[in-house]
Design a protein around this motif. Structure first.
Motif, PDB file in Angstrom:
ATOM      1  N   GLY A   1      48.749  16.740   9.652  1.00 16.39           N
ATOM      2  CA  GLY A   1      48.133  17.863  10.330  1.00 16.39           C
ATOM      3  C   GLY A   1      47.608  17.412  11.684  1.00 16.39           C
ATOM      4  O   GLY A   1      47.122  16.289  11.822  1.00 16.39           O
ATOM      5  N   ILE A   2      47.738  18.261  12.694  1.00 17.58           N
ATOM      6  CA  ILE A   2      47.210  17.954  14.019  1.00 17.58           C
ATOM      7  C   ILE A   2      46.555  19.210  14.597  1.00 17.58           C
ATOM      8  O   ILE A   2      46.987  20.326  14.349  1.00 17.58           O
ATOM      9  CB  ILE A   2      48.302  17.441  14.987  1.00 17.58           C
ATOM     10  N   SER A   3      45.516  18.999  15.375  1.00 16.48           N
ATOM     11  CA  SER A   3      44.765  20.116  15.935  1.00 16.48           C
ATOM     12  C   SER A   3      45.591  20.872  16.972  1.00 16.48           C
ATOM     13  O   SER A   3      46.319  20.267  17.774  1.00 16.48           O
ATOM     14  CB  SER A   3      43.474  19.606  16.585  1.00 16.48           C
ATOM     15  N   ALA A   4      45.432  22.189  16.968  1.00 18.49           N
ATOM     16  CA  ALA A   4      46.110  23.041  17.950  1.00 18.49           C
ATOM     17  C   ALA A   4      45.313  23.173  19.240  1.00 18.49           C
ATOM     18  O   ALA A   4      45.655  24.011  20.084  1.00 18.49           O
ATOM     19  CB  ALA A   4      46.360  24.426  17.349  1.00 18.49           C
ATOM     20  N   ARG A   5      44.312  22.335  19.438  1.00 17.72           N
ATOM     21  CA  ARG A   5      43.471  22.475  20.629  1.00 17.72           C
ATOM     22  C   ARG A   5      44.220  22.285  21.955  1.00 17.72           C
ATOM     23  O   ARG A   5      43.725  22.766  22.981  1.00 17.72           O
ATOM     24  CB  ARG A   5      42.294  21.505  20.557  1.00 17.72           C
ATOM     25  N   PRO A   6      45.391  21.607  22.006  1.00 15.11           N
ATOM     26  CA  PRO A   6      46.109  21.569  23.289  1.00 15.11           C
ATOM     27  C   PRO A   6      46.443  22.951  23.838  1.00 15.11           C
ATOM     28  O   PRO A   6      46.648  23.107  25.041  1.00 15.11           O
ATOM     29  CB  PRO A   6      47.396  20.792  22.964  1.00 15.11           C
ATOM     30  N   PHE A   7      46.468  23.947  22.952  1.00 13.85           N
ATOM     31  CA  PHE A   7      46.839  25.297  23.375  1.00 13.85           C
ATOM     32  C   PHE A   7      45.619  26.197  23.601  1.00 13.85           C
ATOM     33  O   PHE A   7      45.769  27.403  23.774  1.00 13.85           O
ATOM     34  CB  PHE A   7      47.770  25.929  22.339  1.00 13.85           C
ATOM     35  N   ASP A   8      44.428  25.582  23.593  1.00 10.66           N
ATOM     36  CA  ASP A   8      43.217  26.379  23.783  1.00 10.66           C
ATOM     37  C   ASP A   8      43.141  26.987  25.179  1.00 10.66           C
ATOM     38  O   ASP A   8      42.597  28.076  25.363  1.00 10.66           O
ATOM     39  CB  ASP A   8      41.967  25.513  23.550  1.00 10.66           C
ATOM     40  N   ASN A   9      43.656  26.261  26.170  1.00  8.55           N
ATOM     41  CA  ASN A   9      43.586  26.760  27.544  1.00  8.55           C
ATOM     42  C   ASN A   9      44.725  26.151  28.354  1.00  8.55           C
ATOM     43  O   ASN A   9      45.287  25.110  27.995  1.00  8.55           O
ATOM     44  CB  ASN A   9      42.229  26.431  28.190  1.00  8.55           C
ATOM     45  N   TRP A  10      45.076  26.824  29.437  1.00  9.24           N
ATOM     46  CA  TRP A  10      46.180  26.385  30.272  1.00  9.24           C
ATOM     47  C   TRP A  10      45.906  25.052  30.974  1.00  9.24           C
ATOM     48  O   TRP A  10      46.812  24.205  31.040  1.00  9.24           O
ATOM     49  CB  TRP A  10      46.556  27.458  31.282  1.00  9.24           C
ATOM     50  N   PRO A  11      44.694  24.820  31.519  1.00  6.40           N
ATOM     51  CA  PRO A  11      44.469  23.514  32.169  1.00  6.40           C
ATOM     52  C   PRO A  11      44.726  22.324  31.248  1.00  6.40           C
ATOM     53  O   PRO A  11      45.304  21.329  31.675  1.00  6.40           O
ATOM     54  CB  PRO A  11      42.993  23.594  32.601  1.00  6.40           C
ATOM     55  N   GLY A  12      44.308  22.438  29.986  1.00  5.07           N
ATOM     56  CA  GLY A  12      44.539  21.334  29.058  1.00  5.07           C
ATOM     57  C   GLY A  12      46.013  21.126  28.765  1.00  5.07           C
ATOM     58  O   GLY A  12      46.500  19.987  28.743  1.00  5.07           O
ATOM     59  N   LEU A  13      46.734  22.213  28.567  1.00  9.69           N
ATOM     60  CA  LEU A  13      48.162  22.101  28.299  1.00  9.69           C
ATOM     61  C   LEU A  13      48.926  21.617  29.524  1.00  9.69           C
ATOM     62  O   LEU A  13      49.811  20.752  29.418  1.00  9.69           O
ATOM     63  CB  LEU A  13      48.716  23.454  27.849  1.00  9.69           C
ATOM     64  N   SER A  14      48.570  22.134  30.700  1.00 11.88           N
ATOM     65  CA  SER A  14      49.273  21.716  31.917  1.00 11.88           C
ATOM     66  C   SER A  14      49.031  20.240  32.208  1.00 11.88           C
ATOM     67  O   SER A  14      49.934  19.545  32.691  1.00 11.88           O
ATOM     68  CB  SER A  14      48.827  22.571  33.111  1.00 11.88           C
ATOM     69  N   ARG A  15      47.838  19.744  31.909  1.00  8.73           N
ATOM     70  CA  ARG A  15      47.564  18.314  32.100  1.00  8.73           C
ATOM     71  C   ARG A  15      48.490  17.479  31.243  1.00  8.73           C
ATOM     72  O   ARG A  15      49.051  16.465  31.699  1.00  8.73           O
ATOM     73  CB  ARG A  15      46.101  18.017  31.756  1.00  8.73           C
ATOM     74  N   ARG A  16      48.719  17.881  30.016  1.00 11.68           N
ATOM     75  CA  ARG A  16      49.627  17.151  29.132  1.00 11.68           C
ATOM     76  C   ARG A  16      51.061  17.176  29.661  1.00 11.68           C
ATOM     77  O   ARG A  16      51.779  16.170  29.591  1.00 11.68           O
ATOM     78  CB  ARG A  16      49.578  17.749  27.720  1.00 11.68           C
TER      79      ARG A  16
END
Length: 247
Positions: A202-217
């Motif tokens: 299992g892994i947290s879905a927090r990368p998709f919480d906001n666009w800045p976090g996802l775009s950084r990845r």
């Protein structure tokens, strides 16, 4: 039957005490216990280190911020024959280490094994898109590019001897890169990497919480790929791998 190899589990952490506690609880419930758990304190200002020690882990410090420096420090400090890697938000099922151990015992030439993740903490659609598009796309696209399955840092294990071979090719000072993708580029043509769809965490879905976090990845992924353009091209990699497999 082959003798059981020792397994070290390495978990980089940066201010993630709550999720780390859940991860360590899951490791404590393994049917095949870890021989060693190393938590790499990557400059935490919360109580992650205390949580790690309370959970039976050995804590080492890596003041150079970044997931690659932290992972490298953990792998370098580990004493196991197999170096398993989780993130602080990973939740491995009870048979995770048993499956890792059985996979390596079943293939003495295997260098590394990796598997996907199942997202938690978001709605069904987000979790499905994350599993199929985000993670599935990573394995498909990068696997085609490299000619072998890429490693997934939330769910992977590599033999210590394989790590020793590629360690001179790893720059532990690089901060804004993905450690799993970076290390995947350093896998040699004669090294076998297995993607096991049954090896899941299992892994947290927090990368998709906001666009800045996802775009950084995504920016980190692009940067990691670009800095490895001096390595052999995808075609040269595939040709070298075919040659190694035929010898």
């Amino acid at each position: 039957m082959p003798t059981m190899a020792s397994i070290s589990v390495v978990i980089p952490v940066l201010n993630d005490a709550t999720m780390l506690r859940t991860c360590l609880d899951a490791l404590a419930a393994q049917s095949r216990p870890a021989d060693e758990i190393i938590v790499v304190d990557n400059g935490c200002t919360d109580n992650s280190a205390e949580v790690a020690r309370a959970g039976g882990a050995r804590v080492i410090s890596q003041p150079v911020r970044g997931i690659l420096p932290a992972t490298t420090a953990g792998f370098d400090a580990a004493t196991g024959d197999i170096l398993a890697r989780l993130d602080a938000d990973s939740v491995p099922p009870p048979d995770w280490l048993e499956r890792v151990d059985r996979t390596f015992r079943g293939d003495r030439g295997l260098a590394a094994v990796t598997g996907p993740g199942d997202f938690y903490g978001a709605g069904p659609l987000v979790c499905w898109l994350g599993r199929v598009v985000y993670i599935g796309g990573y394995f498909l696209a990068i696997g085609l590019y490299l000619g072998h399955p890429p490693l997934f840092g939330s769910n992977m294990a590599i033999r210590a001897r394989a790590w020793s071979r590629i360690r001179p090719l790893v720059d532990p000072t690089l901060a804004h890169v993905h450690d799993d993708l970076y290390i995947s580029f350093r896998i040699q043509p004669d090294m076998e990497v297995l993607y096991d769809s049954r090896l899941r965490v299992g892994i947290s879905a927090r990368p998709f919480d906001n666009w800045p976090g996802l775009s950084r990845r995504l920016v980190w992924a692009w940067r990691t790929i670009r800095m490895n353009q001096d390595f052999p091209s995808p075609r040269e990699r595939r040709d070298a791998r075919r040659t190694a497999e035929s010898t």
